[in-house]
Scaffold this motif. Structure first.
Motif, PDB file in Angstrom:
ATOM      1  N   PRO A 141       0.848  -1.200   0.000  1.00 30.02           N
ATOM      2  CA  PRO A 141       0.000   0.000   0.000  1.00 30.02           C
ATOM      3  C   PRO A 141       0.886   1.255   0.000  1.00 30.02           C
ATOM      4  O   PRO A 141       1.913   1.297   0.690  1.00 30.02           O
ATOM      5  N   ASP A 172      -3.114   4.584  -2.726  1.00 29.91           N
ATOM      6  CA  ASP A 172      -4.308   4.911  -1.952  1.00 29.91           C
ATOM      7  C   ASP A 172      -4.658   6.389  -2.101  1.00 29.91           C
ATOM      8  O   ASP A 172      -4.673   7.146  -1.138  1.00 29.91           O
ATOM      9  N   ALA A 211      -6.784  -0.079   1.463  1.00 32.44           N
ATOM     10  CA  ALA A 211      -5.815  -0.199   0.366  1.00 32.44           C
ATOM     11  C   ALA A 211      -5.141  -1.555   0.408  1.00 32.44           C
ATOM     12  O   ALA A 211      -4.898  -2.183  -0.635  1.00 32.44           O
TER      13      ALA A 211
END
Length: 311
Positions: free
Chosen positions: A9, A48, A82
């Motif tokens: 992420p 994200d 995410a």
């Protein structure tokens, strides 16, 4: 050999991302040469909703190397959303999640793959020490794990989201469609055979932490209220204690009035209990409201993330 998928992420990580990509590709070449993973293994970055050049860097890296992939979320949805977006949208016999800030020791991936080859379906990366943390952060983090254990939540001590999951574990995780995500509490509920790999965490390579104190407290509170009814029971127990104290004070006032005549003078004996009980009531209402809000979010069944594009 295992076809491995790495999931990272990312949120505003343009400063550290080029170095992370370089190190991960080098690690992949080493693991392939050691015949631990298949050459078709992939590295997937989940953007994200970054506001910097994170996605552009991912696109450039994907154009240069076919093992690099990217998932861009349409809006910032938070680390947990995410992360699960990446876990549920990559292929591989095993999936390893790790943050892109290079604080987690990438060398532990080698040991995770070996544990998976030995039969473990879930391999937890566990910090061997917290020397890089401040005293306050170390104390609050370890206190959080102890409180979670105290209220009966099955959680691995000093484990964040650095872990390996087999394909079977990922398919089991996909059955959990709750909106209030706390993966550290969900993963242990899956069962399966587990193993642990310990590693030392380094300082952040570049950029700023995306988890300030406010977000850490929010994650901790979400984890506590998502996996335990403990706070509701605490309200009940505290109410019993306060009631017992009130009865004791009332008995003392009555006894004093009978034996010595007159009542206890002063406004403090009246005003302080009123404010005290009012504060307890507001606290109780707030905690109950937190649980009701979670019910509200779960019943709406809104998507946890929306993917804008992939590379």
């Amino acid at each position: 050999m295992t076809k491995l998928a790495l999931v990272l992420p990312c949120y505003n990580e343009e400063e550290v991302l080029p170095t992370a990509i370089e190190r991960l590709l080098a690690l992949k070449r080493e693991l392939v040469a050691e015949q631990l993973i298949d050459d078709a293994s992939t590295i997937t970055f989940v953007d994200d909703g970054s506001r910097d050049r994170t996605w552009q860097i991912i696109e450039q890296a994907a154009a240069k190397d076919s093992s690099i992939h990217g998932i861009k979320l349409a809006k910032n949805r938070g680390h947990q959303n995410a992360l699960i977006a990446g876990l549920l949208n990559v292929d591989g016999d095993a999936v390893i999640s790790v943050d892109a800030d290079l604080q987690d020791d990438l060398g532990a991936i080698r040991e995770m793959v070996r544990e998976h080859a030995a039969g473990a379906q879930i391999v937890y990366g566990i910090r061997s020490a917290r020397d890089t943390d401040t005293w306050f952060k170390r104390w609050t983090a370890e206190s959080f794990y102890r409180v979670m254990h105290l209220v009966g939540v099955d959680i691995v001590f000093n484990h964040a989201d650095y872990r390996l999951m087999s394909r079977a574990a990922i398919e089991a995780l996909a059955q959990f469609d709750e909106v209030n995500l706390f993966l550290r509490g969900i993963i242990p509920q899956l069962g399966f055979r587990t193993a642990e790999v310990r590693y030392a965490r380094a300082e952040r390579y570049a950029g700023e932490s995306k988890y300030p104190l406010s977000k850490m407290l929010s994650l901790a509170w979400n984890g506590l209220t998502s996996f335990s009814a403990g706070p509701l029971r605490w309200i009940t127990m505290f109410g019993i204690v306060v009631s017992a104290f009130s009865f004791a004070v009332g008995g003392w006032v009555l006894l004093r009035s009978v034996l010595f005549g007159g009542n206890v003078p002063g406004w403090a004996s009246t005003v302080i209990p009123v404010y005290f009980l009012g504060g307890i009531q507001l606290l109780g209402i707030g905690i109950i409201g937190e649980y009701i809000s979670k019910i509200y979010l779960e019943t709406k069944r809104r998507p946890r993330y929306i993917i804008e594009k992939t590379v």
